[in-house]
Design an enzyme around this catalytic site. Structure first.
Site, PDB file in Angstrom:
ATOM      1  N   GLY A  19       0.833  -1.209   0.000  1.00  0.00           N
ATOM      2  CA  GLY A  19       0.000   0.000   0.000  1.00  0.00           C
ATOM      3  C   GLY A  19       0.860   1.248   0.000  1.00  0.00           C
ATOM      4  O   GLY A  19       0.472   2.283   0.554  1.00  0.00           O
ATOM      5  N   SER A  21       1.581   3.257  -2.355  1.00  0.00           N
ATOM      6  CA  SER A  21       1.298   4.252  -3.398  1.00  0.00           C
ATOM      7  C   SER A  21       0.483   5.439  -2.900  1.00  0.00           C
ATOM      8  O   SER A  21       0.311   6.419  -3.627  1.00  0.00           O
ATOM      9  CB  SER A  21       0.552   3.577  -4.564  1.00  0.00           C
ATOM     10  OG  SER A  21      -0.633   2.970  -4.101  1.00  0.00           O
ATOM     11  N   VAL A  71      -2.599  -8.384  -2.253  1.00  0.00           N
ATOM     12  CA  VAL A  71      -2.033  -9.107  -1.106  1.00  0.00           C
ATOM     13  C   VAL A  71      -2.968 -10.204  -0.595  1.00  0.00           C
ATOM     14  O   VAL A  71      -2.534 -11.101   0.135  1.00  0.00           O
ATOM     15  CB  VAL A  71      -1.640  -8.154   0.060  1.00  0.00           C
ATOM     16  CG1 VAL A  71      -0.532  -7.210  -0.375  1.00  0.00           C
ATOM     17  CG2 VAL A  71      -2.836  -7.400   0.605  1.00  0.00           C
ATOM     18  N   SER A 149      -5.119  -0.724  13.830  1.00  0.00           N
ATOM     19  CA  SER A 149      -5.958   0.483  13.916  1.00  0.00           C
ATOM     20  C   SER A 149      -6.473   0.618  15.338  1.00  0.00           C
ATOM     21  O   SER A 149      -6.652  -0.387  16.048  1.00  0.00           O
ATOM     22  CB  SER A 149      -7.144   0.370  12.962  1.00  0.00           C
ATOM     23  OG  SER A 149      -8.114   1.359  13.255  1.00  0.00           O
ATOM     24  N   TYR A 162     -13.834  -4.695   9.479  1.00  0.00           N
ATOM     25  CA  TYR A 162     -12.552  -3.978   9.584  1.00  0.00           C
ATOM     26  C   TYR A 162     -11.947  -4.145  10.990  1.00  0.00           C
ATOM     27  O   TYR A 162     -10.758  -4.434  11.133  1.00  0.00           O
ATOM     28  CB  TYR A 162     -12.805  -2.501   9.275  1.00  0.00           C
ATOM     29  CG  TYR A 162     -11.578  -1.624   9.248  1.00  0.00           C
ATOM     30  CD1 TYR A 162     -10.696  -1.655   8.169  1.00  0.00           C
ATOM     31  CD2 TYR A 162     -11.306  -0.739  10.296  1.00  0.00           C
ATOM     32  CE1 TYR A 162      -9.572  -0.836   8.141  1.00  0.00           C
ATOM     33  CE2 TYR A 162     -10.199   0.085  10.274  1.00  0.00           C
ATOM     34  CZ  TYR A 162      -9.332   0.037   9.190  1.00  0.00           C
ATOM     35  OH  TYR A 162      -8.223   0.854   9.167  1.00  0.00           O
ATOM     36  N   LYS A 166      -8.393  -5.865  12.036  1.00  0.00           N
ATOM     37  CA  LYS A 166      -7.343  -5.100  12.707  1.00  0.00           C
ATOM     38  C   LYS A 166      -7.011  -5.682  14.086  1.00  0.00           C
ATOM     39  O   LYS A 166      -5.870  -5.597  14.540  1.00  0.00           O
ATOM     40  CB  LYS A 166      -7.744  -3.630  12.807  1.00  0.00           C
ATOM     41  CG  LYS A 166      -7.828  -2.935  11.437  1.00  0.00           C
ATOM     42  CD  LYS A 166      -6.491  -2.946  10.730  1.00  0.00           C
ATOM     43  CE  LYS A 166      -6.505  -2.213   9.409  1.00  0.00           C
ATOM     44  NZ  LYS A 166      -5.199  -2.213   8.728  1.00  0.00           N
TER      45      LYS A 166
HETATM   46  P1  NAP Z   1      -5.398   4.458   1.453  1.00  0.00           P
HETATM   47  O1  NAP Z   1      -4.989   5.899   1.338  1.00  0.00           O
HETATM   48  O2  NAP Z   1      -6.775   4.064   1.091  1.00  0.00           O
HETATM   49  O3  NAP Z   1      -4.332   3.589   0.593  1.00  0.00           O
HETATM   50  C1  NAP Z   1      -4.467   2.206   0.559  1.00  0.00           C
HETATM   51  C2  NAP Z   1      -3.249   1.602  -0.087  1.00  0.00           C
HETATM   52  O4  NAP Z   1      -3.382   0.173  -0.050  1.00  0.00           O
HETATM   53  C3  NAP Z   1      -3.075   1.966  -1.545  1.00  0.00           C
HETATM   54  O5  NAP Z   1      -1.695   2.040  -1.840  1.00  0.00           O
HETATM   55  C4  NAP Z   1      -3.702   0.783  -2.268  1.00  0.00           C
HETATM   56  O6  NAP Z   1      -3.223   0.599  -3.603  1.00  0.00           O
HETATM   57  C5  NAP Z   1      -3.281  -0.360  -1.363  1.00  0.00           C
HETATM   58  N1  NAP Z   1      -4.130  -1.546  -1.451  1.00  0.00           N
HETATM   59  C6  NAP Z   1      -5.469  -1.625  -1.257  1.00  0.00           C
HETATM   60  N2  NAP Z   1      -5.905  -2.879  -1.432  1.00  0.00           N
HETATM   61  C7  NAP Z   1      -4.815  -3.628  -1.730  1.00  0.00           C
HETATM   62  C8  NAP Z   1      -4.604  -4.985  -2.064  1.00  0.00           C
HETATM   63  N3  NAP Z   1      -5.623  -5.869  -2.104  1.00  0.00           N
HETATM   64  N4  NAP Z   1      -3.347  -5.403  -2.348  1.00  0.00           N
HETATM   65  C9  NAP Z   1      -2.305  -4.523  -2.340  1.00  0.00           C
HETATM   66  N5  NAP Z   1      -2.440  -3.226  -2.040  1.00  0.00           N
HETATM   67  C10 NAP Z   1      -3.671  -2.778  -1.754  1.00  0.00           C
HETATM   68  O7  NAP Z   1      -5.157   3.914   2.940  1.00  0.00           O
HETATM   69  P2  NAP Z   1      -4.531   4.621   4.249  1.00  0.00           P
HETATM   70  O8  NAP Z   1      -5.583   5.451   4.876  1.00  0.00           O
HETATM   71  O9  NAP Z   1      -3.206   5.184   3.945  1.00  0.00           O
HETATM   72  O10 NAP Z   1      -4.384   3.336   5.193  1.00  0.00           O
HETATM   73  C11 NAP Z   1      -3.209   2.549   5.209  1.00  0.00           C
HETATM   74  C12 NAP Z   1      -3.346   1.526   6.323  1.00  0.00           C
HETATM   75  O11 NAP Z   1      -3.569   2.199   7.557  1.00  0.00           O
HETATM   76  C13 NAP Z   1      -4.526   0.571   6.138  1.00  0.00           C
HETATM   77  O12 NAP Z   1      -4.170  -0.714   6.591  1.00  0.00           O
HETATM   78  C14 NAP Z   1      -5.590   1.154   7.043  1.00  0.00           C
HETATM   79  O13 NAP Z   1      -6.498   0.200   7.466  1.00  0.00           O
HETATM   80  C15 NAP Z   1      -4.727   1.669   8.167  1.00  0.00           C
HETATM   81  N6  NAP Z   1      -5.358   2.724   8.960  1.00  0.00           N
HETATM   82  C16 NAP Z   1      -5.800   3.862   8.365  1.00  0.00           C
HETATM   83  C17 NAP Z   1      -6.404   4.827   9.152  1.00  0.00           C
HETATM   84  C18 NAP Z   1      -6.931   6.102   8.565  1.00  0.00           C
HETATM   85  O14 NAP Z   1      -7.610   6.847   9.289  1.00  0.00           O
HETATM   86  N7  NAP Z   1      -6.654   6.423   7.307  1.00  0.00           N
HETATM   87  C19 NAP Z   1      -6.537   4.618  10.536  1.00  0.00           C
HETATM   88  C20 NAP Z   1      -6.046   3.453  11.098  1.00  0.00           C
HETATM   89  C21 NAP Z   1      -5.450   2.501  10.306  1.00  0.00           C
HETATM   90  P3  NAP Z   1      -3.940   1.382  -4.885  1.00  0.00           P
HETATM   91  O15 NAP Z   1      -3.575   2.837  -4.730  1.00  0.00           O
HETATM   92  O16 NAP Z   1      -3.337   0.760  -6.075  1.00  0.00           O
HETATM   93  O17 NAP Z   1      -5.392   1.142  -4.716  1.00  0.00           O
END
Ligand code: NAP
Length: 254
Positions: A19, A21, A71, A149, A162, A166
Site C-alpha cells: 500500500g 502508493s 495481497v 488500527s 474492519y 485489525k
Molecule cells: P489508502 O490511502 O486508502 O491507501 C491504501 C493503499 O493500499 C493503496 O496504496 C492501495 O493501492 C493499497 N491496497 C489496497 N488494497 C490492496 C490490495 N488488495 N493489495 C495490495 N495493495 C492494496 O489507505 P490509508 O488510509 O493510507 O491506510 C493505510 C493503512 O492504515 C490501512 O491498513 C488502514 O487500514 C490503516 N489505517 C488507516 C487509518 C486512517 O484513518 N486512514 C486509521 C487506522 C489505520 P492502490 O492505490 O493501487 O489502490
C-alpha cells in the site's frame, strides 16, 4: 554492489511497503528513504500513483520499484516477493500497510464484504510475512511492522469486518514476534487513530468534527506522524522492541 538484477548500493537496507502508493504507506516509504532505505512498494491497481511515488523516492536518493500485487492472493504475494528479492537481492524490513474498508451495519453486512476486508487486511499481512519469513530467518534479522488500527483495540459500530481484521493483526503480530524472536527478527504493530488519507476523505459532513471531539489531542493525524512511529520500529534503535502494538491515535484508546 548488491546481488540482484538492480544495480544499487549494497549498504542500503531494503524495505517492502505494501500500500505504498498512497496515504500512510506513501509517507512511510518516503520517511524510510530519508533514513537510507531502498524501497519496494506494492500497490493494488493505481499504477500512475505508484509510479509517482517511485519518482519521489528516487528524488530522495533511494532505489525504488513498484509492484502490482493483490495481497489477498497468496499466489500473487509469493510471485511478488520472489520478484522483489530477485531485483533487490535482499529485504530487511516489511511494512504490512495495505488495507481497505467496506463499512456497513452488522445486519446488512454481506459475507463478501466481511471476507474481502479480512482477506486483504489480515490474510494479506499473513501472506507477506510467510513469504518473507524464510529470508528473515536465513539472514538472522529483519523487521516486520503491521498496520492495525485504534478500531482493532476499541471496536467501531459499522466496522465489524474492519475491526475484526485489525484486532486479528494484533494477535498475528504477537504470534510472529514469538516465533521469529529466536532468529533476531522483530514484529510489531502500530494502531493509528483517524488519519488524513483517501480512506477518511469520504467522511460525511460533521463526522470529522465529532471525531475530533473524541480525540484528546483534538485533531486528526497526519500520515507522516504514523510513518515516524513505523520508522522507529524499523530502526536499529528498536532492536529490543517486539510484540508491541503502538497506538498513534492522539490519545483515543487510553
Ligand atoms: P489508502 O490511502 O486508502 O491507501 C491504501 C493503499 O493500499 C493503496 O496504496 C492501495 O493501492 C493499497 N491496497 C489496497 N488494497 C490492496 C490490495 N488488495 N493489495 C495490495 N495493495 C492494496 O489507505 P490509508 O488510509 O493510507 O491506510 C493505510 C493503512 O492504515 C490501512 O491498513 C488502514 O487500514 C490503516 N489505517 C488507516 C487509518 C486512517 O484513518 N486512514 C486509521 C487506522 C489505520 P492502490 O492505490 O493501487 O489502490
Amino acid at each position: 554492489m548488491a546481488k540482484g538484477t538492480i544495480t544499487r548500493d549494497a549498504s542500503r537496507k531494503v524495505a517492502l511497503v505494501t500500500g505504498g502508493s498512497r496515504g500512510i504507506g506513501r509517507a512511510t516509504a518516503l520517511a524510510l528513504a530519508e533514513q537510507g532505505h531502498d524501497l519496494a512498494i506494492v500497490y493494488a491497481g493505481d499504477a500512475g500513483r505508484a509510479a509517482a511515488v517511485v519518482a519521489e523516492l528516487e528524488g530522495r536518493g533511494a532505489t525504488a520499484r513498484a509492484y502490482r500485487c493483490d495481497v489477498a492472493s497468496s499466489e500473487e504475494v509469493d510471485g511478488c516477493v520472489g520478484q522483489v528479492v530477485s531485483d533487490f537481492g535482499s529485504v530487511w524490513a516489511l511494512v504490512n500497510n495495505a488495507g481497505i474498508t467496506r463499512d456497513g451495519l452488522l445486519m446488512r453486512m454481506s459475507d463478501e464484504d466481511f471476507d474481502r476486508v479480512v482477506d486483504v487486511n489480515l490474510k494479506g499481512s499473513f501472506h507477506m510475512i510467510r513469504a518473507l519469513s524464510r529470508i528473515f530467518m536465513r539472514q538472522r534479522g529483519g523487521r516486520i511492522v503491521n498496520v492495525s488500527s485504534v478500531v482493532g483495540l476499541m471496536g467501531n459500530a459499522g466496522q465489524a469486518n474492519y475491526a475484526s481484521s485489525k484486532a486479528g493483526i494484533i494477535g498475528l503480530t504477537k504470534s510472529v514476534a514469538r516465533e521469529l524472536a529466536p532468529r533476531g527478527v522483530t514484529c510489531n504493530a502500530v494502531a493509528p487513530g483517524f488519519v488524513e488519507t483517501d480512506m477518511t476523505a469520504g467522511l460525511p459532513d460533521g463526522a470529522r468534527e465529532r471525531y475530533d471531539q473524541q480525540i484528546p489531542l483534538g485533531r486528526m493525524c497526519a500520515p507522516e506522524e504514523v510513518a515516524s512511529a513505523i520508522v522507529f520500529l524499523v530502526s536499529d534503535e528498536a532492536g529490543y522492541v517486539t510484540g508491541v502494538t503502538l497506538p498513534v491515535d492522539g490519545g483515543m484508546s487510553m
